[in-house]
Design a protein around this motif. Structure first.
Motif, PDB file in Angstrom:
ATOM      1  N   ASN A   7       6.368   8.999   1.798  1.00 28.59           N
ATOM      2  CA  ASN A   7       6.908   8.164   0.722  1.00 28.59           C
ATOM      3  C   ASN A   7       7.433   6.888   1.380  1.00 28.59           C
ATOM      4  O   ASN A   7       8.416   6.914   2.108  1.00 28.59           O
ATOM      5  CB  ASN A   7       8.029   8.904  -0.018  1.00 28.59           C
ATOM      6  N   THR A   8       6.760   5.760   1.143  1.00 25.03           N
ATOM      7  CA  THR A   8       7.013   4.529   1.897  1.00 25.03           C
ATOM      8  C   THR A   8       8.252   3.761   1.445  1.00 25.03           C
ATOM      9  O   THR A   8       8.771   2.930   2.189  1.00 25.03           O
ATOM     10  CB  THR A   8       5.813   3.576   1.793  1.00 25.03           C
ATOM     11  N   HIS A   9       8.694   3.983   0.169  1.00 27.16           N
ATOM     12  CA  HIS A   9       9.859   3.271  -0.372  1.00 27.16           C
ATOM     13  C   HIS A   9       9.657   1.744  -0.317  1.00 27.16           C
ATOM     14  O   HIS A   9      10.605   0.985  -0.160  1.00 27.16           O
ATOM     15  CB  HIS A   9      11.128   3.650   0.401  1.00 27.16           C
ATOM     16  N   SER A  10       8.424   1.315  -0.472  1.00 28.28           N
ATOM     17  CA  SER A  10       8.152  -0.134  -0.409  1.00 28.28           C
ATOM     18  C   SER A  10       8.445  -0.769  -1.779  1.00 28.28           C
ATOM     19  O   SER A  10       8.223  -0.142  -2.803  1.00 28.28           O
ATOM     20  CB  SER A  10       6.700  -0.370  -0.037  1.00 28.28           C
ATOM     21  N   GLN A  16      10.576  -4.523   6.411  1.00 29.13           N
ATOM     22  CA  GLN A  16       9.456  -3.647   6.053  1.00 29.13           C
ATOM     23  C   GLN A  16       8.170  -4.003   6.808  1.00 29.13           C
ATOM     24  O   GLN A  16       7.383  -3.120   7.142  1.00 29.13           O
ATOM     25  CB  GLN A  16       9.190  -3.714   4.549  1.00 29.13           C
ATOM     26  N   LEU A  17       7.944  -5.281   7.098  1.00 32.20           N
ATOM     27  CA  LEU A  17       6.735  -5.655   7.821  1.00 32.20           C
ATOM     28  C   LEU A  17       6.747  -5.101   9.247  1.00 32.20           C
ATOM     29  O   LEU A  17       5.705  -4.684   9.765  1.00 32.20           O
ATOM     30  CB  LEU A  17       6.559  -7.174   7.829  1.00 32.20           C
ATOM     31  N   GLU A  18       7.928  -5.087   9.871  1.00 32.04           N
ATOM     32  CA  GLU A  18       8.033  -4.473  11.202  1.00 32.04           C
ATOM     33  C   GLU A  18       7.767  -2.970  11.118  1.00 32.04           C
ATOM     34  O   GLU A  18       7.115  -2.384  11.995  1.00 32.04           O
ATOM     35  CB  GLU A  18       9.418  -4.725  11.795  1.00 32.04           C
ATOM     36  N   LYS A  19       8.262  -2.357  10.055  1.00 30.27           N
ATOM     37  CA  LYS A  19       8.049  -0.921   9.877  1.00 30.27           C
ATOM     38  C   LYS A  19       6.581  -0.614   9.562  1.00 30.27           C
ATOM     39  O   LYS A  19       6.077   0.454   9.919  1.00 30.27           O
ATOM     40  CB  LYS A  19       8.978  -0.394   8.779  1.00 30.27           C
ATOM     41  N   LEU A  20       5.911  -1.576   8.926  1.00 31.51           N
ATOM     42  CA  LEU A  20       4.486  -1.414   8.673  1.00 31.51           C
ATOM     43  C   LEU A  20       3.713  -1.315   9.991  1.00 31.51           C
ATOM     44  O   LEU A  20       2.773  -0.521  10.124  1.00 31.51           O
ATOM     45  CB  LEU A  20       3.981  -2.596   7.846  1.00 31.51           C
ATOM     46  N   GLN A  38       3.105   7.441  -1.000  1.00 31.51           N
ATOM     47  CA  GLN A  38       3.707   7.317  -2.324  1.00 31.51           C
ATOM     48  C   GLN A  38       4.657   6.114  -2.347  1.00 31.51           C
ATOM     49  O   GLN A  38       5.036   5.605  -1.302  1.00 31.51           O
ATOM     50  CB  GLN A  38       4.478   8.599  -2.695  1.00 31.51           C
ATOM     51  N   GLU A  39       5.023   5.714  -3.572  1.00 31.61           N
ATOM     52  CA  GLU A  39       5.843   4.500  -3.777  1.00 31.61           C
ATOM     53  C   GLU A  39       5.214   3.309  -3.049  1.00 31.61           C
ATOM     54  O   GLU A  39       5.867   2.597  -2.292  1.00 31.61           O
ATOM     55  CB  GLU A  39       7.300   4.722  -3.343  1.00 31.61           C
ATOM     56  N   VAL A  40       3.932   3.141  -3.286  1.00 36.77           N
ATOM     57  CA  VAL A  40       3.182   2.022  -2.705  1.00 36.77           C
ATOM     58  C   VAL A  40       3.207   0.892  -3.729  1.00 36.77           C
ATOM     59  O   VAL A  40       2.476   0.919  -4.723  1.00 36.77           O
ATOM     60  CB  VAL A  40       1.747   2.449  -2.358  1.00 36.77           C
ATOM     61  N   ASN A  41       4.062  -0.085  -3.477  1.00 37.37           N
ATOM     62  CA  ASN A  41       4.345  -1.114  -4.465  1.00 37.37           C
ATOM     63  C   ASN A  41       3.641  -2.428  -4.182  1.00 37.37           C
ATOM     64  O   ASN A  41       3.263  -2.731  -3.051  1.00 37.37           O
ATOM     65  CB  ASN A  41       5.854  -1.361  -4.540  1.00 37.37           C
ATOM     66  N   GLN A  42       3.531  -3.233  -5.249  1.00 32.83           N
ATOM     67  CA  GLN A  42       3.070  -4.606  -5.160  1.00 32.83           C
ATOM     68  C   GLN A  42       3.830  -5.410  -6.201  1.00 32.83           C
ATOM     69  O   GLN A  42       4.167  -4.905  -7.277  1.00 32.83           O
ATOM     70  CB  GLN A  42       1.560  -4.696  -5.393  1.00 32.83           C
ATOM     71  N   ALA A  61      -2.036  -9.003  -3.539  1.00 30.58           N
ATOM     72  CA  ALA A  61      -2.045  -9.409  -2.136  1.00 30.58           C
ATOM     73  C   ALA A  61      -0.944  -8.773  -1.301  1.00 30.58           C
ATOM     74  O   ALA A  61      -1.098  -8.637  -0.084  1.00 30.58           O
ATOM     75  CB  ALA A  61      -1.971 -10.931  -2.036  1.00 30.58           C
ATOM     76  N   ASP A  62       0.183  -8.408  -1.899  1.00 32.26           N
ATOM     77  CA  ASP A  62       1.270  -7.810  -1.120  1.00 32.26           C
ATOM     78  C   ASP A  62       1.357  -6.303  -1.321  1.00 32.26           C
ATOM     79  O   ASP A  62       2.379  -5.686  -1.037  1.00 32.26           O
ATOM     80  CB  ASP A  62       2.614  -8.467  -1.456  1.00 32.26           C
ATOM     81  N   ASN A  63       0.263  -5.695  -1.777  1.00 33.76           N
ATOM     82  CA  ASN A  63       0.209  -4.244  -1.918  1.00 33.76           C
ATOM     83  C   ASN A  63       0.416  -3.606  -0.548  1.00 33.76           C
ATOM     84  O   ASN A  63      -0.287  -3.924   0.420  1.00 33.76           O
ATOM     85  CB  ASN A  63      -1.156  -3.837  -2.504  1.00 33.76           C
ATOM     86  N   TYR A  64       1.386  -2.708  -0.447  1.00 32.64           N
ATOM     87  CA  TYR A  64       1.741  -2.101   0.838  1.00 32.64           C
ATOM     88  C   TYR A  64       0.536  -1.404   1.473  1.00 32.64           C
ATOM     89  O   TYR A  64       0.295  -1.522   2.681  1.00 32.64           O
ATOM     90  CB  TYR A  64       2.892  -1.116   0.631  1.00 32.64           C
ATOM     91  N   GLY A  65      -0.219  -0.681   0.684  1.00 32.05           N
ATOM     92  CA  GLY A  65      -1.376   0.019   1.223  1.00 32.05           C
ATOM     93  C   GLY A  65      -2.441  -0.938   1.720  1.00 32.05           C
ATOM     94  O   GLY A  65      -3.073  -0.700   2.770  1.00 32.05           O
ATOM     95  N   TYR A  66      -2.667  -2.023   0.990  1.00 30.29           N
ATOM     96  CA  TYR A  66      -3.650  -3.027   1.387  1.00 30.29           C
ATOM     97  C   TYR A  66      -3.241  -3.694   2.698  1.00 30.29           C
ATOM     98  O   TYR A  66      -4.076  -3.890   3.592  1.00 30.29           O
ATOM     99  CB  TYR A  66      -3.778  -4.055   0.271  1.00 30.29           C
ATOM    100  N   LEU A  67      -1.962  -4.020   2.837  1.00 32.51           N
ATOM    101  CA  LEU A  67      -1.496  -4.636   4.080  1.00 32.51           C
ATOM    102  C   LEU A  67      -1.604  -3.670   5.254  1.00 32.51           C
ATOM    103  O   LEU A  67      -1.927  -4.079   6.380  1.00 32.51           O
ATOM    104  CB  LEU A  67      -0.053  -5.120   3.918  1.00 32.51           C
ATOM    105  N   LEU A  68      -1.354  -2.394   4.998  1.00 32.93           N
ATOM    106  CA  LEU A  68      -1.506  -1.398   6.058  1.00 32.93           C
ATOM    107  C   LEU A  68      -2.968  -1.260   6.460  1.00 32.93           C
ATOM    108  O   LEU A  68      -3.294  -1.169   7.655  1.00 32.93           O
ATOM    109  CB  LEU A  68      -0.940  -0.052   5.591  1.00 32.93           C
TER     110      LEU A  68
END
Length: 268
Positions: A7-10, A16-20, A38-42, A61-68
């Protein structure tokens, strides 16, 4: 086969970018095959990305999963991404669940876990199923972010009923934040086992304490003890070589208000 759930809590975390970067590093170093997030936000105002992503909703564009996914690709590791919209979150975010996998996806299904689905109601839930091709065959993986036991507005029992109703006779794994502590009897965790699911933690040859939440967090504001609520389950007895808590400061730095779970499955 290595499985990871988190659960990413994004985007509610500091730095958060460092944690990514930490999450990407762990995925690469541990050789994860299937990752459920989970909790993959944009942010709802971000631009749409032009990418081939399995989704029930535009990926921004700032979707956490997409950036990962992009971060992994920068290091030469190519994972297919799915992202599916679940509900609005924190007023400005679109929250969903994501899979990343380096195995070919042959099916993708979104499962509504609530009647009269309303994306503006944060308690309404969806699960996602993918079928992937592995050298030993095709397996189903479910990504779940369930509600709480005895919540009349969105009951956990109904969520699990709807998920298990879609299980095939083949090997399936359920990964995610189940929001039901494993130590509480006669509630959600026991109900999961009664539905014929097997907790990979319990059958693992090697494991640690297993707790994935150790303080009060969103959804557990009154909590003051260690909880194991993030689980990896299977519908068949398999060999679990190791079940390990990850992103807990002992095994990779903390990246979320939840720790992750990493499982090494021996698939016959």
């Amino acid at each position: 086969m290595k499985l990871l759930t988190l659960n990413t809590h994004s985007w509610q975390e500091d730095k958060q970018l460092e944690k990514l970067d930490i999450v990407a590093q762990a995925i690469i170093e541990q050789g994860c095959d299937v990752i459920a997030l989970q909790e993959v936000n944009q942010c709802q105002d971000s631009p749409v990305v032009d990418a081939s992503i399995l989704s029930n909703h535009p990926v921004l564009a700032d979707n956490y999963g997409y950036l990962l996914q992009k971060k992994l690709a920068e290091h030469g590791h190519h994972y297919q991404l799915t992202w599916d919209f679940v509900h609005q979150s924190y007023e400005v975010y679109q929250e969903g669940v994501a899979f990343l996998t380096r195995l070919p996806i042959v099916e993708h299904e979104v499962i509504d876990l609530s009647d009269n689905y309303d994306v503006n109601f944060w308690k309404h839930r969806r699960a996602v199923r993918i079928k992937v091709a592995f050298q030993q065959g095709e397996f189903d993986f479910y990504n779940c972010h369930c509600g709480w036991w005895n919540d009349s507005e969105s009951p956990f029992e109904e969520h699990i009923k709807r998920i298990t109703a879609t299980l095939s006779t083949g090997l399936s794994f359920l990964l995610g934040d189940f929001n039901n502590p494993s130590h509480i009897r006669d509630e959600g965790y026991d109900y999961v086992l009664q539905r014929g699911l097997i907790d990979c933690y319990e059958i693992a040859e090697t494991k640690d304490a297993g707790a994935t939440v150790i303080k009060n967090i969103d959804g557990w504001q009154q909590n003051s003890q260690a909880l194991r609520i993030d689980l990896i389950l299977s519908n068949q007895l398999v060999v679990i070589k190791q079940h390990q808590t990850i992103f807990n400061n002992d095994f990779y730095p903390i990246v979320s208000d939840h720790f992750g779970v990493l499982v090494d499955v021996e698939v016959a």
